[in-house]
Scaffold this active site. Sequence first.
Site, PDB file in Angstrom:
ATOM      1  N   GLU A  24     -43.304  33.976  31.347  1.00  0.00           N
ATOM      2  CA  GLU A  24     -42.485  32.835  30.943  1.00  0.00           C
ATOM      3  C   GLU A  24     -43.108  31.500  31.387  1.00  0.00           C
ATOM      4  O   GLU A  24     -43.448  31.335  32.569  1.00  0.00           O
ATOM      5  CB  GLU A  24     -41.069  32.999  31.524  1.00  0.00           C
ATOM      6  CG  GLU A  24     -40.109  31.878  31.182  1.00  0.00           C
ATOM      7  CD  GLU A  24     -39.927  31.658  29.685  1.00  0.00           C
ATOM      8  OE1 GLU A  24     -39.704  32.633  28.956  1.00  0.00           O
ATOM      9  OE2 GLU A  24     -40.009  30.496  29.249  1.00  0.00           O
ATOM     10  N   THR A  75     -40.235  31.353  23.209  1.00  0.00           N
ATOM     11  CA  THR A  75     -40.622  32.733  23.532  1.00  0.00           C
ATOM     12  C   THR A  75     -40.652  33.612  22.286  1.00  0.00           C
ATOM     13  O   THR A  75     -41.567  34.413  22.102  1.00  0.00           O
ATOM     14  CB  THR A  75     -39.640  33.382  24.538  1.00  0.00           C
ATOM     15  OG1 THR A  75     -39.480  32.521  25.645  1.00  0.00           O
ATOM     16  CG2 THR A  75     -40.142  34.731  25.010  1.00  0.00           C
ATOM     17  N   HIS A 118     -38.326  29.964  34.200  1.00  0.00           N
ATOM     18  CA  HIS A 118     -37.796  29.257  33.024  1.00  0.00           C
ATOM     19  C   HIS A 118     -37.134  27.972  33.485  1.00  0.00           C
ATOM     20  O   HIS A 118     -36.486  27.940  34.529  1.00  0.00           O
ATOM     21  CB  HIS A 118     -36.787  30.167  32.304  1.00  0.00           C
ATOM     22  CG  HIS A 118     -36.403  29.683  30.940  1.00  0.00           C
ATOM     23  ND1 HIS A 118     -35.656  28.543  30.736  1.00  0.00           N
ATOM     24  CD2 HIS A 118     -36.664  30.184  29.712  1.00  0.00           C
ATOM     25  CE1 HIS A 118     -35.489  28.374  29.438  1.00  0.00           C
ATOM     26  NE2 HIS A 118     -36.084  29.360  28.790  1.00  0.00           N
ATOM     27  N   ASP A 150     -46.303  32.635  27.506  1.00  0.00           N
ATOM     28  CA  ASP A 150     -45.634  32.514  26.199  1.00  0.00           C
ATOM     29  C   ASP A 150     -45.748  31.110  25.602  1.00  0.00           C
ATOM     30  O   ASP A 150     -45.896  30.946  24.404  1.00  0.00           O
ATOM     31  CB  ASP A 150     -44.174  33.014  26.258  1.00  0.00           C
ATOM     32  CG  ASP A 150     -43.249  32.181  27.141  1.00  0.00           C
ATOM     33  OD1 ASP A 150     -43.723  31.341  27.935  1.00  0.00           O
ATOM     34  OD2 ASP A 150     -42.017  32.385  27.043  1.00  0.00           O
ATOM     35  N   HIS A 151     -45.681  30.094  26.444  1.00  0.00           N
ATOM     36  CA  HIS A 151     -45.775  28.687  25.976  1.00  0.00           C
ATOM     37  C   HIS A 151     -45.838  27.815  27.213  1.00  0.00           C
ATOM     38  O   HIS A 151     -45.733  28.301  28.333  1.00  0.00           O
ATOM     39  CB  HIS A 151     -44.576  28.313  25.092  1.00  0.00           C
ATOM     40  CG  HIS A 151     -43.248  28.659  25.702  1.00  0.00           C
ATOM     41  ND1 HIS A 151     -42.696  27.942  26.733  1.00  0.00           N
ATOM     42  CD2 HIS A 151     -42.398  29.692  25.466  1.00  0.00           C
ATOM     43  CE1 HIS A 151     -41.557  28.499  27.085  1.00  0.00           C
ATOM     44  NE2 HIS A 151     -41.347  29.577  26.349  1.00  0.00           N
TER      45      HIS A 151
HETATM   46  C1  GP9 Z   1     -34.699  34.176  26.611  1.00  0.00           C
HETATM   47  C2  GP9 Z   1     -36.070  33.978  27.127  1.00  0.00           C
HETATM   48  C3  GP9 Z   1     -36.430  32.539  27.237  1.00  0.00           C
HETATM   49  O1  GP9 Z   1     -34.318  35.488  26.365  1.00  0.00           O
HETATM   50  O2  GP9 Z   1     -36.991  34.710  26.373  1.00  0.00           O
HETATM   51  O3  GP9 Z   1     -36.554  31.940  26.023  1.00  0.00           O
HETATM   52  P1  GP9 Z   1     -37.191  30.499  25.796  1.00  0.00           P
HETATM   53  O4  GP9 Z   1     -36.142  29.488  26.088  1.00  0.00           O
HETATM   54  O5  GP9 Z   1     -38.362  30.337  26.692  1.00  0.00           O
HETATM   55  O6  GP9 Z   1     -37.572  30.518  24.355  1.00  0.00           O
HETATM   56 MN    MN Z   2     -40.201  31.239  27.064  1.00  0.00          MN
END
Ligand code: GP9
Ligand code: MN
Length: 413
Positions: free
Chosen positions: A38, A80, A195, A254-255
């Site tokens: 994340e 994500t 996150h 992921d980003h």
């Molecule tokens: C939510 C998690 C986070 O289930 O994958 O999502 P994001 O806000 O990073 O897209």
């Molecule tokens: Mn994410």
Amino acid sequence: DGSKLTDIVNYNAANYAAPNKDMFGIAKGKNVILISLESTQSFLVNREVNGKEITPFLNDFIKESYYFNNFYHQTGQGKTSDSEFIVENSLYPLSRGAVFFTHSGNEYHATPEILNENGYYTASLHANNKSFWNRDIMYQSLGYQRFYEIEDYDVKEENSIGWGLKDVDFFEQSIQHLKEMPQPFYSKFITLTNHFPFVLEKEDKFIEPLTTGSKTLNNYIPTVRYQDEALKKFIQQLKEEGIYDNSIIVMYGDHNGISENHNKAMGELLEEEVTPFVSTQLQRVPFVIHIPGEKGKTISTVSGQIDIKPTILHLLGINAKNDIQFGSDLFSKEKKEFTVLRDGSFITKDYVYTKEICYDKKDGNPVEKDLCTPYIEQANEELDISDSIIYGDLLRFYKMNDGRLEIEDIEME
Ligand code: GP9
Ligand code: MN
């Protein structure tokens, strides 16, 4: 229309990068453990703050893995979910909205489906509500057989923080699920603790927050460090359970976690001004492939999430040749150094193009736009073709014929 399909097939054939003989099938039959990190950016790797490493485990792990240090995320508003989409389809996400919501009913030929056709059991594991990002629906289209979601975990106040179950607990409880899976399996783990807004209890802070002008950036550092600890424990458990040696472990960021709103604070940390060039370079995320028995190597090829699907397939000995894809096998000698971001920015071996300015990659100075012009068209073309596949649900016109994807012979509107 029909000519569009022909364009796509031709484009795909022209872009195909043949596998590297030394790497093709090197992990045949092995389990795949894919880990989505994340909000994890590359600038964290091998960086110290106040004399402490931010990612000590990862820094060691990449020494015994293939580590790609010029690897970019290509996500848009779907965050994500966009990363999942890119990684498993080798298609671009959409310029607006999340394809997981808007086109979940499309026909895809995603990695889980392909691996399932090749005898793999496929599961995604993520301790959030199953309908978040429409995953429960989209996963069916991607070919997942099982989604371990919040109901499959023991989530309570003591083991939660921020968005939910803490990463250490998530991985710990996931081991049980892994042990139940038939092998070989393809399993995707989606972490959560790192996150926004990056909250953490005192006992989980293994490193002090920063003291820049951005609270977000300050708190990001300890949550990244926490995630790193969770990864360390997970790998340890995989070893104890005897899973490690029959599995390849693939990790990707992921980003980005820190947006341009924090450029000033980021500049303090990096000790350089965050120009649009630097900002684009900050879209790099870690990409790691650990293969048992293989030595570590850092690879600097310009690459992105779109390259993961053909790379994994080729490592497992499955040829991606007749698949529609925009990425290419990162071990291929034919891999072109050209990565397009969803906003039309792109990176080549020599240039970074963003916000209509062409930059020299060596020093980050603007250069004549002409130097980037040939790639601008190509970047837009790729994004357009990928979009048309999604908007037109065009993969429904391909069918498997004796292991090869072919266009169905039908009239199109
Ligand atoms: C939510 C998690 C986070 O289930 O994958 O999502 P994001 O806000 O990073 O897209
Ligand atoms: Mn994410």
